[in-house]
Motif scaffolding. Structure first.
Motif, mmCIF file in Angstrom:
data_model
loop_
_atom_site.group_PDB
_atom_site.id
_atom_site.type_symbol
_atom_site.label_atom_id
_atom_site.label_comp_id
_atom_site.label_asym_id
_atom_site.label_seq_id
_atom_site.Cartn_x
_atom_site.Cartn_y
_atom_site.Cartn_z
ATOM 1 N N LEU A 368 0.956 -1.201 -0.216
ATOM 2 C CA LEU A 368 -0.197 0.050 0.015
ATOM 3 C C LEU A 368 0.858 1.233 0.065
ATOM 4 O O LEU A 368 0.465 2.228 -0.823
ATOM 5 C CB LEU A 368 -1.072 -0.112 1.308
ATOM 6 C CG LEU A 368 -1.939 1.081 1.160
ATOM 7 C CD1 LEU A 368 -2.766 0.909 -0.004
ATOM 8 C CD2 LEU A 368 -2.711 0.828 2.438
ATOM 9 N N ALA A 369 1.884 1.346 0.865
ATOM 10 C CA ALA A 369 2.984 2.221 0.612
ATOM 11 C C ALA A 369 3.590 2.633 -0.693
ATOM 12 O O ALA A 369 3.601 3.583 -0.996
ATOM 13 C CB ALA A 369 4.037 2.097 1.677
ATOM 14 N N MET A 370 3.927 1.640 -1.622
ATOM 15 C CA MET A 370 4.122 1.405 -2.908
ATOM 16 C C MET A 370 3.169 2.123 -3.611
ATOM 17 O O MET A 370 3.398 3.338 -4.589
ATOM 18 C CB MET A 370 4.910 0.187 -3.355
ATOM 19 C CG MET A 370 5.782 -0.163 -2.624
ATOM 20 S SD MET A 370 7.408 0.982 -2.574
ATOM 21 C CE MET A 370 8.017 0.704 -0.765
ATOM 22 N N VAL A 371 1.897 1.967 -3.532
ATOM 23 C CA VAL A 371 0.706 2.456 -4.203
ATOM 24 C C VAL A 371 0.691 3.996 -3.974
ATOM 25 O O VAL A 371 0.443 4.687 -4.906
ATOM 26 C CB VAL A 371 -0.455 1.891 -3.866
ATOM 27 C CG1 VAL A 371 -1.775 2.802 -4.629
ATOM 28 C CG2 VAL A 371 -0.395 0.300 -4.159
ATOM 29 N N VAL A 373 3.491 5.803 -3.332
ATOM 30 C CA VAL A 373 4.457 6.615 -3.708
ATOM 31 C C VAL A 373 4.072 6.764 -5.376
ATOM 32 O O VAL A 373 4.487 7.680 -5.819
ATOM 33 C CB VAL A 373 5.589 5.595 -3.973
ATOM 34 C CG1 VAL A 373 6.652 5.809 -4.799
ATOM 35 C CG2 VAL A 373 6.289 5.405 -2.530
ATOM 36 N N LEU A 374 3.430 5.771 -6.125
ATOM 37 C CA LEU A 374 3.226 6.099 -7.514
ATOM 38 C C LEU A 374 1.889 6.757 -7.746
ATOM 39 O O LEU A 374 1.909 7.290 -8.920
ATOM 40 C CB LEU A 374 2.953 4.483 -8.215
ATOM 41 C CG LEU A 374 4.210 3.671 -8.194
ATOM 42 C CD1 LEU A 374 3.729 2.164 -8.383
ATOM 43 C CD2 LEU A 374 5.221 4.199 -8.932
ATOM 44 N N THR A 375 0.925 6.789 -6.882
ATOM 45 C CA THR A 375 -0.146 7.710 -7.111
ATOM 46 C C THR A 375 -0.314 8.958 -6.273
ATOM 47 O O THR A 375 -1.202 9.833 -6.553
ATOM 48 C CB THR A 375 -1.459 6.724 -6.765
ATOM 49 O OG1 THR A 375 -1.493 6.385 -5.470
ATOM 50 C CG2 THR A 375 -1.499 5.421 -7.596
ATOM 51 N N GLY A 376 0.363 9.094 -5.331
ATOM 52 C CA GLY A 376 0.440 10.407 -4.493
ATOM 53 C C GLY A 376 -1.018 10.328 -3.383
ATOM 54 O O GLY A 376 -1.433 11.431 -3.083
ATOM 55 N N ILE A 377 -1.572 8.999 -3.330
ATOM 56 C CA ILE A 377 -2.517 9.167 -2.201
ATOM 57 C C ILE A 377 -2.431 9.602 -1.030
ATOM 58 O O ILE A 377 -1.391 9.613 -0.183
ATOM 59 C CB ILE A 377 -3.457 7.747 -2.157
ATOM 60 C CG1 ILE A 377 -3.646 7.206 -3.280
ATOM 61 C CG2 ILE A 377 -4.245 7.738 -1.154
ATOM 62 C CD1 ILE A 377 -4.034 5.685 -3.370
ATOM 63 N N ASN A 378 -3.040 10.606 -0.359
ATOM 64 C CA ASN A 378 -3.056 11.257 0.954
ATOM 65 C C ASN A 378 -2.860 10.453 1.898
ATOM 66 O O ASN A 378 -3.595 9.378 2.017
ATOM 67 C CB ASN A 378 -4.017 12.295 1.167
ATOM 68 C CG ASN A 378 -3.471 13.256 2.308
ATOM 69 O OD1 ASN A 378 -3.203 12.781 3.563
ATOM 70 N ND2 ASN A 378 -3.506 14.513 2.138
ATOM 71 N N ILE A 379 -1.899 10.434 2.900
ATOM 72 C CA ILE A 379 -1.602 9.297 3.886
ATOM 73 C C ILE A 379 -2.941 9.162 4.979
ATOM 74 O O ILE A 379 -2.952 8.324 5.703
ATOM 75 C CB ILE A 379 -0.374 9.805 4.927
ATOM 76 C CG1 ILE A 379 -0.104 8.290 5.612
ATOM 77 C CG2 ILE A 379 -0.615 10.771 5.647
ATOM 78 C CD1 ILE A 379 1.435 8.621 6.066
ATOM 79 N N TYR A 380 -3.589 10.374 5.134
ATOM 80 C CA TYR A 380 -4.794 10.235 6.005
ATOM 81 C C TYR A 380 -5.951 9.294 5.409
ATOM 82 O O TYR A 380 -6.616 8.677 6.242
ATOM 83 C CB TYR A 380 -5.601 11.714 5.929
ATOM 84 C CG TYR A 380 -4.919 12.692 6.635
ATOM 85 C CD1 TYR A 380 -4.526 12.571 8.148
ATOM 86 C CD2 TYR A 380 -4.501 14.069 6.173
ATOM 87 C CE1 TYR A 380 -4.016 13.396 9.175
ATOM 88 C CE2 TYR A 380 -4.168 14.778 6.953
ATOM 89 C CZ TYR A 380 -3.651 14.784 8.269
ATOM 90 O OH TYR A 380 -3.104 15.780 9.201
ATOM 91 N N PHE A 441 7.715 9.383 2.530
ATOM 92 C CA PHE A 441 7.784 9.218 3.904
ATOM 93 C C PHE A 441 6.261 8.664 4.088
ATOM 94 O O PHE A 441 5.205 9.371 3.810
ATOM 95 C CB PHE A 441 7.766 10.565 4.356
ATOM 96 C CG PHE A 441 9.207 11.098 4.544
ATOM 97 C CD1 PHE A 441 10.145 10.423 5.761
ATOM 98 C CD2 PHE A 441 9.735 11.917 3.554
ATOM 99 C CE1 PHE A 441 11.574 10.914 5.526
ATOM 100 C CE2 PHE A 441 11.417 12.251 3.570
ATOM 101 C CZ PHE A 441 12.041 11.751 4.444
ATOM 102 N N GLY A 442 6.036 7.921 5.046
ATOM 103 C CA GLY A 442 4.746 7.545 5.786
ATOM 104 C C GLY A 442 4.932 5.908 5.512
ATOM 105 O O GLY A 442 4.138 5.453 6.238
#
Length: 489
Positions: A368-371, A373-380, A441-442
């Motif tokens: 999910l963290a790599m997703v 990285v590639l898509t820029g989904i907000n960590i919230y 980061f995250g």
């Protein structure tokens, strides 16, 4: 070793590396393995008995101001020597290293004092964590968005191989000296609370520090041609890291000497053993930091950039999942935790079940963290639902599982997460054209979140299985006895 083998396999398929670069990585990996072995052996010999002695003496003294002051002081100086935190500080470009390290260290010190108060007054862990995480997320909305992933990552890396043995030993010492039927429950949860402090302090730092430049500078690897060049890279860096390690550990050693002179808690043979442990710790930490910063992390960064910059960038997701699965199974602290759970549940939740659930959970978290990285989904979108689920589950599982679950978040996000996964994500994010500070980061925060849910699921499994056992054959979890002397040995 599993990560090294994965990199070797991919270096001849998807991401070809120059021979000199590969030699840097393999040398860094060898130093990391040897260094971490020395370091963990040294910490077990020195920090664990020191933590138990401090915890026991704090309760026996019986004075609340002394309990709070010593807990704060010990939590602060132990965290300054944490290798994972030093690795993270080197990678956060927007905050000077010492500013970040001291901010995080003070956060751990404050919340180690809070954790000691919880043990002293038997405050329920689930309710306390619920209040604290609500405050954390409210505070995060006032902090700059660049600081939020870094703040949650700092909570994961802080509870690393230096602080976890000490903090858990303090918990055992406090709960053993306090005694009572809540002893098993009170011995867990200190790591969980100490993970909250760094997050809160870094968020406050973001609100008041307000750096003008939060840019990220890509890692550059010095070209190497011969094996002599490789050796010289490490030899030139060794004195600097030796000086840094000695500066960090001298306060800890001074506390040990002062504590022994005042309390006379350890016999001569144990003092000698702990002194040898501190030597092992120093040697291991020097080798670890040199291997990580010169060879391992920079090549991990380049490796991520090579994956995300090519035509197979989506392969980053399953590769990240495979690395996440391997990391959990290779963490010694995770195996110790699994043994404790198997003992507490009388075998109803086995080590094999724990290993499998943690591996799958962390594997999914890294993917999910790599997703992100590639898509820029907000960590919230990941953290808020994840913590809501974890805190809701804490109302339905035995209290001891809540402490184990939230402690295990710090245990799972160990040295390999900050030294390889984070650089890998940063390199991949740079190549994909994303924002490193908000998107890369995250990853540590997500790795720390997965065990909270996975272990509490095991707690629900334990409840279900215990209901199926006849009453005469049950061993209630609250009546399980932990042999503290055997555990310390």
């Amino acid at each position: 070793m599993p990560i090294t083998l994965i990199v070797l396999a991919l270096s001849v398929t998807l991401v070809p590396l120059e021979i000199g670069t590969l030699a840097l990585f393999l040398t860094g990996a060898a130093l990391l393995i040897v260094g971490l072995g020395f370091f963990q052996l040294g910490v077990e010999m020195s920090m664990t008995p020191l933590g138990q002695g401090v915890g026991n003496q704090l309760i026996q003294r019986g004075k609340l101001p002394i309990l709070l002051i010593v807990s704060f002081f010990m939590g602060t100086i132990i965290t300054i020597a944490e290798p994972d935190l030093q690795v993270l500080a080197d990678q956060v470009a927007s905050i000077p290293n010492q500013v970040l390290i001291w901010t995080v260290a003070i956060g751990v010190g404050v919340f180690l004092a809070v954790a000691a108060l919880r043990v002293q007054f038997h405050i329920p862990l689930a309710g306390l964590l619920g209040i604290l995480y609500v405050l954390l997320f409210l505070l995060s909305f006032f902090a700059p968005s660049d600081f939020v992933p870094v703040a949650f990552d700092s909570g994961g890396v802080t509870t690393g191989p230096m602080t976890v043995p000490f903090i858990m030993a303090v918990g055992v010492g406090l709960s053993a000296a306090k005694g009572g039927k809540e002893e098993a429950n009170d011995s867990f949860g200190l790591v969980a609370l100490c993970s909250v402090g760094p997050i809160m302090m870094v968020l406050l730092l973001g609100i008041f520090y307000s750096p003008s430049n939060a840019a990220y500078n890509p890692v550059e690897i010095t070209p190497v041609i011969t094996t002599y060049d490789v050796m010289m890279q490490f030899l030139h860096a060794l004195p600097d890291y030796a000086k840094e390690v000695l500066t960090c550990l001298l306060p800890v050693i001074s506390v040990f000497v002062l504590f022994q002179l005042i309390t006379r808690s350890y016999r001569q043979r144990q003092v000698l053993r702990m002194a040898v442990g501190f030597v092992y710790t120093i040697i291991g930490l020097i080798l670890f930091l040199t291997g990580v910063n010169v060879g391992f992390a920079p090549v991990g960064n380049m490796f991520g950039a090579g994956l995300a910059g090519g035509s197979f960038k989506w392969a980053l997701i399953p590769i990240g999942g495979a690395i996440g699965y391997s990391i959990v199974r290779a963490e010694p602290a995770v195996q110790i935790l699994n043994e404790q759970v198997e003992t507490l549940t009388g075998g109803a939740v086995s080590r094999r079940m724990m290993n499998l659930s943690l591996s799958i959970g962390v594997s999914g978290a890294v993917a999910l963290a790599m997703v992100r990285v590639l898509t820029g989904i907000n960590i919230y979108w990941v953290l808020i639902p994840g913590y809501i689920v974890a805190l809701a589950m804490s109302r339905f599982v035995p209290p001891v599982f809540v402490g184990i679950a939230f402690d295990s978040g710090g245990v799972a996000s160990g040295p390999m997460t900050s030294t390889f996964l984070l650089p890998l994500a940063m390199g991949a994010c740079t190549a994909a054209g994303g924002n490193v500070v908000t998107d890369a980061f995250g990853v540590v925060a997500l790795v720390a979140l997965a065990p909270l849910i996975a272990i509490q699921l095991m707690g629900l499994v334990y409840l279900h299985r215990s209901k199926a056992i006849p009453p005469t054959a049950k061993t209630p979890i609250d009546e399980c006895v932990i042999d503290l002397e055997e555990d310390a040995g």
